[in-house]
Design a protein around this motif. Sequence first.
Motif: not given
Length: 305
Positions: A133-139, A141-146
């Motif tokens: 849930s932290s990785l998928y955070s909108t603002d 999250g690591l996934i959005n950053a990558v």
Amino acid sequence: MRLPATFRISPRWAPYILISPFLVLFGVFSVFPLLFSFYLAFHSWEPTGGLQAMEYVGVANFAFALQDEWFWKALGNTAWLALASGLPQHLVGIPLAVFIHLSFKRLRVRDSVAGIYFLPFITSTVAITILFSSLYSTDYGLINAVLHTLFGTENIDWLGKPVYVKPTIAFIVFWRYLGFNVVLYLAALQAIPKDLYEAAEMDGAGRWHQFWCITLPSLRPMIFFGVTLSVIGGLQLFEEPFILTDKGRGGPDQAGMTSAIYLYRMAFDFNDFGGASAMSWLLFIIVALMTWLTNRAFRPHKGSV
């Protein structure tokens, strides 16, 4: 020191006495809830009124469940998640197990690699889901950053839009149970006689031909076992979507509400324990039917080796 005759156990009854603690616990915590749930499925009951508040309604709870659009929506979500997370576990797990089996000849190294893949399965589901849930955070999250760094995409609201909720949950379930299936297939691969591969190699069969004609048919019983577990587990999916969708609220447009979550809400949010029991037995019938169909699909055909 010998016990008095009054404290001696007859050899005839000793096994039953020794196994009795398990039988008592199994009866109290497994058999009784199962029978009570079946009895409750034919009654309307609000627990705050006590057992005397039970009212026999016949098959009304089952009729309500079959006409409840939210029950069918939850069942559709469950089927989607079970298929999207269960099928890749085997499509990826089998080649990955073969790769580990062929690439790491030393048993200790092979077991270490398999243990790394198996680690998510034995890790707490709550901890894994909170991490994702932290990785998928909108603002933040690591996934959005990558994704933004590599492709320049805008931040994606993974848990806030219906179109992304189910793929998000499916990926977490796939990632968690992949290692379990890899370990199953590795065990099955080690049981295949090496003489089969040596004979096939002498006949000029390549690695790909050996995989299709020897490895895959030999893995058939384990594939059946793994797929059956995936079907049963997928149709009972609860923990991951429950935590990701704000304690079972289902997320936007109820996209993450599974059948198990809907049963939970029927009982503990809406106080309809009779309806929840009826739905649970309908889900049991569906799980049994899918298991039977899986058995039929993997049953050897006449004339097959």
